[in-house]
Motif scaffolding. Structure first.
Motif, PDB file in Angstrom:
ATOM      1  N   ILE A  16      51.801 -51.151   1.450  1.00 45.16           N
ATOM      2  CA  ILE A  16      52.205 -52.489   1.014  1.00 45.16           C
ATOM      3  C   ILE A  16      51.365 -52.849  -0.206  1.00 45.16           C
ATOM      4  O   ILE A  16      50.141 -52.748  -0.187  1.00 45.16           O
ATOM      5  CB  ILE A  16      52.012 -53.521   2.144  1.00 45.16           C
ATOM      6  N   SER A  17      52.023 -53.291  -1.249  1.00 50.65           N
ATOM      7  CA  SER A  17      51.319 -53.591  -2.496  1.00 50.65           C
ATOM      8  C   SER A  17      50.425 -54.814  -2.350  1.00 50.65           C
ATOM      9  O   SER A  17      50.636 -55.666  -1.481  1.00 50.65           O
ATOM     10  CB  SER A  17      52.322 -53.826  -3.624  1.00 50.65           C
ATOM     11  N   PHE A  20      52.533 -58.007  -2.747  1.00 49.36           N
ATOM     12  CA  PHE A  20      53.274 -58.428  -1.563  1.00 49.36           C
ATOM     13  C   PHE A  20      52.316 -58.912  -0.480  1.00 49.36           C
ATOM     14  O   PHE A  20      52.640 -59.828   0.277  1.00 49.36           O
ATOM     15  CB  PHE A  20      54.165 -57.303  -1.011  1.00 49.36           C
ATOM     16  N   HIS A  81      58.763 -47.758   8.087  1.00 52.02           N
ATOM     17  CA  HIS A  81      59.078 -48.037   6.689  1.00 52.02           C
ATOM     18  C   HIS A  81      58.269 -49.235   6.225  1.00 52.02           C
ATOM     19  O   HIS A  81      58.291 -50.289   6.859  1.00 52.02           O
ATOM     20  CB  HIS A  81      60.569 -48.308   6.512  1.00 52.02           C
ATOM     21  N   GLN A  83      58.717 -51.239   3.843  1.00 48.00           N
ATOM     22  CA  GLN A  83      59.506 -52.422   3.517  1.00 48.00           C
ATOM     23  C   GLN A  83      59.818 -53.243   4.772  1.00 48.00           C
ATOM     24  O   GLN A  83      59.724 -54.466   4.755  1.00 48.00           O
ATOM     25  CB  GLN A  83      60.803 -52.010   2.828  1.00 48.00           C
ATOM     26  N   THR A  84      60.152 -52.578   5.867  1.00 43.67           N
ATOM     27  CA  THR A  84      60.426 -53.282   7.119  1.00 43.67           C
ATOM     28  C   THR A  84      59.173 -53.998   7.603  1.00 43.67           C
ATOM     29  O   THR A  84      59.210 -55.170   7.984  1.00 43.67           O
ATOM     30  CB  THR A  84      60.904 -52.289   8.202  1.00 43.67           C
ATOM     31  N   GLN A  86      56.464 -54.919   5.891  1.00 47.74           N
ATOM     32  CA  GLN A  86      56.006 -56.023   5.044  1.00 47.74           C
ATOM     33  C   GLN A  86      56.850 -57.277   5.255  1.00 47.74           C
ATOM     34  O   GLN A  86      56.320 -58.383   5.285  1.00 47.74           O
ATOM     35  CB  GLN A  86      55.948 -55.610   3.576  1.00 47.74           C
ATOM     36  N   TRP A  87      58.162 -57.115   5.453  1.00 48.48           N
ATOM     37  CA  TRP A  87      59.006 -58.291   5.685  1.00 48.48           C
ATOM     38  C   TRP A  87      58.768 -58.884   7.069  1.00 48.48           C
ATOM     39  O   TRP A  87      58.855 -60.101   7.247  1.00 48.48           O
ATOM     40  CB  TRP A  87      60.482 -57.951   5.460  1.00 48.48           C
TER      41      TRP A  87
END
Length: 135
Positions: A16-17, A20, A81, A83-84, A86-87
């Motif tokens: 995760i960046s 973010f 993942h 992306q999953t 982090q959201w």
């Protein structure tokens, strides 16, 4: 050289960046700000005691969910993942802010009603406690 002070080991491990990660930490006050617009009306409907209990209970649930995000994302048995994850972090922290603000606003209303004659001292104390809690 840029130092990423806010990036946690879990965020780094999951890819995760830092940007973010900053959004995740900003989600809580954003949720609080949104709830502040409707909290007095909600508290009037629910009553202050129920609003405190409901707000604290839901905050507890979403705090636990926030801590379990990597485990919840891995439940499918497949690859996690970023992306999953982090959201999910963002969503849990945002909802945490929504529900936390309900409890906080209800507590301020209760204290204000109880100590009407010392409102200045009470508000200063609440500000101090909140400030120390954010450190």
């Amino acid at each position: 050289r840029v130092r990423r002070l806010m990036v946690t080991p879990v965020a780094t491990q999951l890819g995760i960046s830092g940007s973010f990660n900053g959004l995740i930490f900003a989600a809580y006050p954003a949720g609080m700000a949104l709830t502040s617009l409707v909290a007095p009306q909600a508290i009037q409907l629910l009553g202050t005691r129920l609003a405190v209990v409901l707000g604290l209970s839901l905050t507890s649930v979403f705090t636990i969910a926030f801590g379990l995000v990597p485990d919840l994302a891995a439940m499918g048995g497949g690859e996690i993942h970023a992306q999953t994850v982090q959201w999910l972090f963002l969503l849990c922290y945002f909802v945490n802010g929504l529900t936390g603000a309900l409890a906080e606003t209800a507590c301020i209303i209760m204290v204000s009603n109880k100590f009407e004659d010392k409102l200045g001292v009470i508000m200063a104390s609440i500000g101090t406690v909140s400030g120390v809690g954010c450190m």
